[in-house]
Design a protein around this motif. Structure first.
Motif, PDB file in Angstrom:
ATOM      1  N   PHE A  76       0.824  -1.202   0.000  1.00 28.53           N
ATOM      2  CA  PHE A  76       0.000   0.000   0.000  1.00 28.53           C
ATOM      3  C   PHE A  76       0.862   1.257   0.000  1.00 28.53           C
ATOM      4  CE2 PHE A  76      -2.908  -3.165   1.857  1.00 28.53           C
ATOM      5  CZ  PHE A  76      -3.989  -3.012   0.994  1.00 28.53           C
ATOM      6  N   GLU A  77       2.111   1.120   0.416  1.00 28.90           N
ATOM      7  CA  GLU A  77       3.040   2.238   0.407  1.00 28.90           C
ATOM      8  C   GLU A  77       3.929   2.162  -0.838  1.00 28.90           C
ATOM      9  OE1 GLU A  77       5.205   2.734   4.008  1.00 28.90           O
ATOM     10  OE2 GLU A  77       3.521   2.179   5.294  1.00 28.90           O
ATOM     11  N   ILE A  78       4.567   3.273  -1.160  1.00 26.80           N
ATOM     12  CA  ILE A  78       5.447   3.310  -2.334  1.00 26.80           C
ATOM     13  C   ILE A  78       6.763   2.611  -2.006  1.00 26.80           C
ATOM     14  CG2 ILE A  78       6.728   4.790  -3.903  1.00 26.80           C
ATOM     15  CD1 ILE A  78       4.572   6.885  -3.580  1.00 26.80           C
ATOM     16  N   VAL A  79       7.051   1.558  -2.727  1.00 30.49           N
ATOM     17  CA  VAL A  79       8.320   0.831  -2.587  1.00 30.49           C
ATOM     18  C   VAL A  79       9.077   0.974  -3.906  1.00 30.49           C
ATOM     19  CG1 VAL A  79       9.433  -1.389  -2.202  1.00 30.49           C
ATOM     20  CG2 VAL A  79       7.342  -0.814  -0.952  1.00 30.49           C
ATOM     21  N   PRO A  80      10.172   1.719  -3.942  1.00 39.15           N
ATOM     22  CA  PRO A  80      10.896   1.921  -5.199  1.00 39.15           C
ATOM     23  C   PRO A  80      11.424   0.613  -5.775  1.00 39.15           C
ATOM     24  CG  PRO A  80      11.648   3.455  -3.498  1.00 39.15           C
ATOM     25  CD  PRO A  80      10.788   2.433  -2.816  1.00 39.15           C
ATOM     26  N   VAL A  81      11.324   0.487  -7.091  1.00 33.42           N
ATOM     27  CA  VAL A  81      11.957  -0.646  -7.771  1.00 33.42           C
ATOM     28  C   VAL A  81      13.449  -0.335  -7.849  1.00 33.42           C
ATOM     29  CG1 VAL A  81      12.012  -2.050  -9.847  1.00 33.42           C
ATOM     30  CG2 VAL A  81       9.878  -0.986  -9.128  1.00 33.42           C
ATOM     31  N   GLN A  82      14.261  -1.157  -7.216  1.00 37.29           N
ATOM     32  CA  GLN A  82      15.682  -0.862  -7.158  1.00 37.29           C
ATOM     33  C   GLN A  82      16.500  -2.130  -7.040  1.00 37.29           C
ATOM     34  OE1 GLN A  82      15.040   0.909  -2.891  1.00 37.29           O
ATOM     35  NE2 GLN A  82      17.237   0.484  -3.067  1.00 37.29           N
ATOM     36  N   SER A  83      17.787  -1.986  -7.235  1.00 40.53           N
ATOM     37  CA  SER A  83      18.704  -3.099  -7.044  1.00 40.53           C
ATOM     38  C   SER A  83      19.839  -2.640  -6.141  1.00 40.53           C
ATOM     39  CB  SER A  83      19.225  -3.592  -8.394  1.00 40.53           C
ATOM     40  OG  SER A  83      19.980  -4.780  -8.245  1.00 40.53           O
ATOM     41  N   LEU A  84      20.964  -3.307  -6.217  1.00 42.40           N
ATOM     42  CA  LEU A  84      22.049  -3.026  -5.303  1.00 42.40           C
ATOM     43  C   LEU A  84      22.851  -1.810  -5.730  1.00 42.40           C
ATOM     44  CD1 LEU A  84      23.454  -6.593  -4.552  1.00 42.40           C
ATOM     45  CD2 LEU A  84      21.402  -5.465  -3.702  1.00 42.40           C
ATOM     46  N   SER A  85      23.172  -0.987  -4.760  1.00 37.58           N
ATOM     47  CA  SER A  85      24.056   0.161  -4.928  1.00 37.58           C
ATOM     48  C   SER A  85      24.596   0.491  -3.549  1.00 37.58           C
ATOM     49  CB  SER A  85      23.298   1.357  -5.519  1.00 37.58           C
ATOM     50  OG  SER A  85      24.185   2.428  -5.778  1.00 37.58           O
ATOM     51  N   PHE A  86      25.738   1.160  -3.491  1.00 35.27           N
ATOM     52  CA  PHE A  86      26.342   1.385  -2.177  1.00 35.27           C
ATOM     53  C   PHE A  86      26.696   2.838  -1.907  1.00 35.27           C
ATOM     54  CE2 PHE A  86      27.027  -3.053  -3.202  1.00 35.27           C
ATOM     55  CZ  PHE A  86      26.536  -3.656  -2.063  1.00 35.27           C
ATOM     56  N   THR A  87      26.333   3.740  -2.810  1.00 33.83           N
ATOM     57  CA  THR A  87      26.573   5.158  -2.547  1.00 33.83           C
ATOM     58  C   THR A  87      25.464   5.723  -1.667  1.00 33.83           C
ATOM     59  OG1 THR A  87      27.629   5.328  -4.721  1.00 33.83           O
ATOM     60  CG2 THR A  87      27.102   7.377  -3.596  1.00 33.83           C
ATOM     61  N   GLY A  88      24.243   5.731  -2.192  1.00 36.81           N
ATOM     62  CA  GLY A  88      23.113   6.193  -1.405  1.00 36.81           C
ATOM     63  C   GLY A  88      22.880   5.380  -0.147  1.00 36.81           C
ATOM     64  N   PRO A  89      22.878   4.036  -0.233  1.00 35.85           N
ATOM     65  CA  PRO A  89      22.662   3.230   0.966  1.00 35.85           C
ATOM     66  C   PRO A  89      23.690   3.468   2.069  1.00 35.85           C
ATOM     67  CG  PRO A  89      22.266   1.900  -0.963  1.00 35.85           C
ATOM     68  CD  PRO A  89      22.799   3.215  -1.462  1.00 35.85           C
ATOM     69  N   SER A  90      24.947   3.665   1.719  1.00 33.15           N
ATOM     70  CA  SER A  90      25.959   3.949   2.752  1.00 33.15           C
ATOM     71  C   SER A  90      25.641   5.259   3.464  1.00 33.15           C
ATOM     72  CB  SER A  90      27.350   4.024   2.112  1.00 33.15           C
ATOM     73  OG  SER A  90      27.734   2.782   1.572  1.00 33.15           O
ATOM     74  N   ALA A  91      25.215   6.272   2.694  1.00 35.08           N
ATOM     75  CA  ALA A  91      24.821   7.544   3.293  1.00 35.08           C
ATOM     76  C   ALA A  91      23.581   7.372   4.158  1.00 35.08           C
ATOM     77  CB  ALA A  91      24.570   8.572   2.198  1.00 35.08           C
ATOM     78  N   ASP A  92      22.638   6.537   3.716  1.00 38.67           N
ATOM     79  CA  ASP A  92      21.413   6.306   4.491  1.00 38.67           C
ATOM     80  C   ASP A  92      21.723   5.655   5.835  1.00 38.67           C
ATOM     81  OD1 ASP A  92      19.924   7.353   2.452  1.00 38.67           O
ATOM     82  OD2 ASP A  92      19.292   5.417   1.634  1.00 38.67           O
ATOM     83  N   VAL A  93      22.603   4.659   5.822  1.00 39.63           N
ATOM     84  CA  VAL A  93      22.960   3.984   7.064  1.00 39.63           C
ATOM     85  C   VAL A  93      23.694   4.939   7.997  1.00 39.63           C
ATOM     86  CG1 VAL A  93      24.365   2.133   8.069  1.00 39.63           C
ATOM     87  CG2 VAL A  93      22.981   1.699   6.025  1.00 39.63           C
ATOM     88  N   LEU A  94      24.561   5.764   7.452  1.00 39.04           N
ATOM     89  CA  LEU A  94      25.265   6.756   8.266  1.00 39.04           C
ATOM     90  C   LEU A  94      24.272   7.688   8.955  1.00 39.04           C
ATOM     91  CD1 LEU A  94      27.915   8.224   9.113  1.00 39.04           C
ATOM     92  CD2 LEU A  94      27.657   9.602   7.035  1.00 39.04           C
ATOM     93  N   MET A  95      23.296   8.193   8.214  1.00 34.61           N
ATOM     94  CA  MET A  95      22.320   9.106   8.793  1.00 34.61           C
ATOM     95  C   MET A  95      21.420   8.403   9.798  1.00 34.61           C
ATOM     96  SD  MET A  95      23.240  11.904   7.659  1.00 34.61           S
ATOM     97  CE  MET A  95      21.919  12.838   8.440  1.00 34.61           C
ATOM     98  N   LEU A  96      21.140   7.112   9.575  1.00 38.91           N
ATOM     99  CA  LEU A  96      20.351   6.354  10.543  1.00 38.91           C
ATOM    100  C   LEU A  96      21.081   6.257  11.876  1.00 38.91           C
ATOM    101  CD1 LEU A  96      17.841   4.494  11.080  1.00 38.91           C
ATOM    102  CD2 LEU A  96      19.318   2.574  10.431  1.00 38.91           C
ATOM    103  N   VAL A  97      22.385   6.021  11.804  1.00 38.61           N
ATOM    104  CA  VAL A  97      23.190   5.907  13.021  1.00 38.61           C
ATOM    105  C   VAL A  97      23.272   7.246  13.748  1.00 38.61           C
ATOM    106  CG1 VAL A  97      25.512   5.439  13.903  1.00 38.61           C
ATOM    107  CG2 VAL A  97      24.534   3.977  12.123  1.00 38.61           C
ATOM    108  N   LEU A  98      23.348   8.348  12.999  1.00 38.21           N
ATOM    109  CA  LEU A  98      23.525   9.672  13.599  1.00 38.21           C
ATOM    110  C   LEU A  98      22.208  10.340  13.986  1.00 38.21           C
ATOM    111  CD1 LEU A  98      26.293  11.123  11.230  1.00 38.21           C
ATOM    112  CD2 LEU A  98      26.586  10.031  13.460  1.00 38.21           C
ATOM    113  N   SER A  99      21.084   9.799  13.526  1.00 35.86           N
ATOM    114  CA  SER A  99      19.784  10.420  13.791  1.00 35.86           C
ATOM    115  C   SER A  99      19.142   9.829  15.036  1.00 35.86           C
ATOM    116  CB  SER A  99      18.854  10.219  12.591  1.00 35.86           C
ATOM    117  OG  SER A  99      19.402  10.793  11.431  1.00 35.86           O
ATOM    118  N   PRO A 100      18.148  10.516  15.592  1.00 33.05           N
ATOM    119  CA  PRO A 100      17.430   9.979  16.764  1.00 33.05           C
ATOM    120  C   PRO A 100      16.748   8.664  16.417  1.00 33.05           C
ATOM    121  CG  PRO A 100      16.939  12.307  16.452  1.00 33.05           C
ATOM    122  CD  PRO A 100      17.684  11.861  15.230  1.00 33.05           C
ATOM    123  N   PRO A 101      16.476   7.808  17.406  1.00 27.19           N
ATOM    124  CA  PRO A 101      15.783   6.535  17.148  1.00 27.19           C
ATOM    125  C   PRO A 101      14.402   6.772  16.542  1.00 27.19           C
ATOM    126  CG  PRO A 101      16.757   6.562  19.346  1.00 27.19           C
ATOM    127  CD  PRO A 101      16.873   7.958  18.814  1.00 27.19           C
TER     128      PRO A 101
END
Length: 358
Positions: A227-252
């Motif tokens: 029911f939610e938008i799920v992007p069609v995507q495959s493996l990449s490590f530029t954006g995902p690495s930045a996403d994980v970094l921001m997850l670690v640095l952001s509030p829970p």
């Protein structure tokens, strides 16, 4: 239990994150065991040092192309709404970003995915490089470096849709994409025979490519039932690495997605593969010069990968497997940039060719 029941039980965000984690684990295992690395393949090619790493990369590339195009041909997958094809693309960003990423690979002695794999095996050089890569990627996306990235991207753009689809441009269709992949698979087999490549490396390289096709398929199938938008995507490590970094640095409480599961999955898979193969080993920098070199490489890859729209895997294999024009330009730029940097910085004397680093 079918996907609908599992989604109802666990929730859509959990399912897509676990999907990224699972595929990441398999990618990490296959990449670690096969020594999959675009940088090593490029160095072999330009230095004419053999075809071992080149064969592994070609097995991954051809397997990704064949499987992805087969999934599309039989109606299981539709990538028309993937960002690599649907959104406005940047030809200037692909070319300049690819060149910078290729240079960074040589400086850091590995691409971003290889850094994740090596860091999980105890390589502290790769760990520091990966962290700097993620910071620079985030700065290029929405931080200090984003104005420069936006300006470079705007120099030469292309509309989304058929203009970015090479199969549509050349009227080849998806069966033509399968045939193209089979040609490169034949090349991989030929080079593997010349190099007497073992079955572990052949299967590992093919496994890397299949995880890329599986990611396309899984995210599309989940998206069609969500029911939610799920992007069609495959493996990449530029954006995902930045996403994980921001997850670690952001509030829970930050939302999870495919990318959040992918990066730790690769680390876990590589760690398990190295543990099984007894290859865990702490390694650090030899001197200050090598540290500066790795840091410069991480900066080039972080900015170049975000500018190009993907890393050596994200653009070079995932994007290429759906025949996105910008992805192919980025891949060409990576090969050219790495070749130039290798010739300027690392090319050995012809009579003393060292073995490639794993």
């Amino acid at each position: 239990m079918d996907l609908d029941s599992l989604t109802e039980l666990l929730g859509e965000k959990t399912i897509i994150t676990l999907t990224g984690l699972s595929i990441g684990v398999f990618f990490g295992i296959f990449a670690q065991r096969s020594r999959f690395c675009l940088r090593s393949a490029v160095v072999e090619f330009w230095n004419r040092q053999g075809t071992i790493r080149l064969s592994v990369w070609l097995f991954a590339f051809s397997s990704a192309v064949i499987a992805t195009q087969l999934f599309i041909s039989v109606g299981w997958l539709d990538v028309s709404q993937a960002r690599q094809l649907a959104a406005t693309g940047s030809l200037s960003g692909a070319l300049v970003g690819g060149l910078l990423f290729g240079i960074g690979m040589i400086l850091a002695r590995g691409c971003s995915s290889r850094m994740l794999v090596l860091a999980a095996n105890g390589n502290l050089r790769a760990l520091l490089t990966g962290l700097i890569f993620a910071v620079v990627a985030q700065a290029s996306l929405s931080g200090l470096l984003s104005p420069l990235r936006s300006w470079l991207s705007s120099l030469w753009t292309i509309e989304g849709g058929g203009a970015r689809d090479l199969l549509a441009t050349f009227h080849l269709g998806h069966p033509g994409g399968v045939i193209f992949g089979l040609i490169w698979l034949a090349a991989a087999i030929h080079f593997a025979r010349r190099a007497q490549l073992g079955w572990r490396e052949r299967l590992g390289g093919s496994g890397v490519g299949l995880t890329i096709a599986l990611a396309w398929l899984a995210t599309y199938q989940i998206g069609t039932q969500s029911f939610e938008i799920v992007p069609v995507q495959s493996l990449s490590f530029t954006g995902p690495s930045a996403d994980v970094l921001m997850l670690v640095l952001s509030p829970p409480g930050q939302p999870w997605n495919f990318n959040i599961g992918l990066v730790p999955g690769v680390v876990l898979g590589s760690f398990l593969a190295a543990l099984w193969g007894r290859e865990l080993k702490l390694e650090g920098f030899k001197d200050g010069h090598s540290m500066r070199r790795y840091i410069a490489g991480a900066v080039c890859m972080g900015f170049g990968g975000m500018l190009a729209g993907g890393c050596a895997v994200g653009a070079g294999v995932s994007g290429a497997s759906v025949f996105a024009l910008t992805a192919w330009l980025a891949l060409i730029g990576m090969w050219a940039g790495a070749g130039l940097a290798n010739a300027a910085l690392d090319k050995p004397e012809p009579d003393r060719l060292p073995a490639l680093q794993p």
